[in-house]
Design an enzyme around this catalytic site. Sequence first.
Site, PDB file in Angstrom:
ATOM      1  N   ASP A  11       0.957  -1.020  -0.092  1.00 50.94           N
ATOM      2  CA  ASP A  11       0.089   0.172  -0.172  1.00 50.94           C
ATOM      3  C   ASP A  11       0.846   1.391  -0.150  1.00 50.94           C
ATOM      4  OD1 ASP A  11       0.856   0.460   2.545  1.00 50.94           O
ATOM      5  OD2 ASP A  11      -1.107   0.286   3.708  1.00 50.94           O
ATOM      6  N   CYS A  70       3.063  -3.186   4.046  1.00 53.63           N
ATOM      7  CA  CYS A  70       2.325  -2.062   4.468  1.00 53.63           C
ATOM      8  C   CYS A  70       2.787  -1.413   5.535  1.00 53.63           C
ATOM      9  CB  CYS A  70       0.821  -2.504   4.783  1.00 53.63           C
ATOM     10  SG  CYS A  70       0.738  -3.674   6.161  1.00 53.63           S
ATOM     11  N   GLY A  71       2.350  -0.560   6.321  1.00 57.88           N
ATOM     12  CA  GLY A  71       2.829   0.192   7.327  1.00 57.88           C
ATOM     13  C   GLY A  71       3.274  -0.865   8.672  1.00 57.88           C
ATOM     14  N   THR A  72       2.590  -1.779   8.856  1.00 56.95           N
ATOM     15  CA  THR A  72       3.074  -2.615  10.074  1.00 56.95           C
ATOM     16  C   THR A  72       3.490  -4.169   9.350  1.00 56.95           C
ATOM     17  OG1 THR A  72       0.961  -3.291  10.338  1.00 56.95           O
ATOM     18  CG2 THR A  72       1.830  -1.467  11.735  1.00 56.95           C
ATOM     19  N   GLY A  75      -1.695  -5.838   8.586  1.00 55.54           N
ATOM     20  CA  GLY A  75      -3.085  -5.822   7.841  1.00 55.54           C
ATOM     21  C   GLY A  75      -2.953  -6.662   6.408  1.00 55.54           C
ATOM     22  N   HIS A 103       9.522 -24.271   9.267  1.00 57.52           N
ATOM     23  CA  HIS A 103       8.539 -24.810  10.078  1.00 57.52           C
ATOM     24  C   HIS A 103       6.953 -24.763   9.492  1.00 57.52           C
ATOM     25  CE1 HIS A 103      11.031 -25.195  13.998  1.00 57.52           C
ATOM     26  NE2 HIS A 103      11.519 -25.381  13.052  1.00 57.52           N
ATOM     27  N   ARG A 114       7.030   0.945   7.549  1.00 56.41           N
ATOM     28  CA  ARG A 114       7.084   2.169   8.367  1.00 56.41           C
ATOM     29  C   ARG A 114       8.241   1.912   9.433  1.00 56.41           C
ATOM     30  NH1 ARG A 114       1.056   3.985   8.694  1.00 56.41           N
ATOM     31  NH2 ARG A 114       1.256   5.274   6.981  1.00 56.41           N
ATOM     32  N   ARG A 137       8.455 -33.768  10.883  1.00 55.17           N
ATOM     33  CA  ARG A 137       7.062 -33.483  11.751  1.00 55.17           C
ATOM     34  C   ARG A 137       6.202 -32.189  11.490  1.00 55.17           C
ATOM     35  NH1 ARG A 137      11.451 -30.994  14.045  1.00 55.17           N
ATOM     36  NH2 ARG A 137      11.294 -29.222  15.534  1.00 55.17           N
ATOM     37  N   HIS A 138       6.720 -31.182  10.667  1.00 52.72           N
ATOM     38  CA  HIS A 138       6.046 -29.909  10.434  1.00 52.72           C
ATOM     39  C   HIS A 138       4.972 -30.247   9.245  1.00 52.72           C
ATOM     40  CE1 HIS A 138       9.057 -28.193  12.822  1.00 52.72           C
ATOM     41  NE2 HIS A 138      10.009 -28.729  12.066  1.00 52.72           N
TER      42      HIS A 138
HETATM   43  C1  RB5 Z   1      -2.167   2.517   6.645  1.00 52.12           C
HETATM   44  O1  RB5 Z   1      -2.360   3.665   7.278  1.00 52.12           O
HETATM   45  C2  RB5 Z   1      -2.004   1.279   7.339  1.00 52.12           C
HETATM   46  O2  RB5 Z   1      -2.874   1.100   8.122  1.00 52.12           O
HETATM   47  C3  RB5 Z   1      -1.462   0.218   6.528  1.00 52.12           C
HETATM   48  O3  RB5 Z   1      -0.587   0.489   6.025  1.00 52.12           O
HETATM   49  C4  RB5 Z   1      -0.831  -0.905   7.560  1.00 52.12           C
HETATM   50  O4  RB5 Z   1      -0.110  -0.900   8.459  1.00 52.12           O
HETATM   51  C5  RB5 Z   1      -2.220  -1.951   8.117  1.00 52.12           C
HETATM   52  O5  RB5 Z   1      -2.172  -2.936   8.678  1.00 52.12           O
END
Ligand code: RB5
Length: 152
Positions: A11, A70-72, A75, A103, A114, A137-138
Amino acid sequence: MSVCSIYIGSDHAGFDLKQEIVQRLRAEFPKVNVIDHGCASTESVDYPAYAQKVAQSVAQETNSRGILICGTGIGMCIAANKVRGIRAASIWNLESAQLCREHNDCNVICLAGRFLKPNEAWSFILQFIKTSFLGGRHLQRIKMIDDLEKPE
Ligand code: RB5
């Protein structure tokens, strides 16, 4: 290396890192198809749409892998795991990149645009691409996960 295609998507929050990673992938693996499913700029978009594109491509092609940013990374991971046949992991260090292959036989990794520096993200991606599933085993555990996708 048996990987034939690598699908990548992001994104807006992962766009800059994705651009850098696409360049590095094409330079490092000239014989692998590197397919960029977008997005195309830092303008705000909805990450599930890009998770869907990458996850569906990976699910349809044996020996392919996916990278979602994405940012984290969270999502993208939630969304990608809704697609049948996808085992996506949110990756934060080299060990998680290695173990998600050994595994969990993960076919998609999700990264935090980010919070990761390009060199850090790149080292996780190399580990993900070069590490094989251990089986043994996996395997039975992966089959149990597959069973969760079957209608009740
Ligand atoms: C976008 O602002 C942010 O929500 C998206 O990049 C992501 O981190 C979602 O999990």
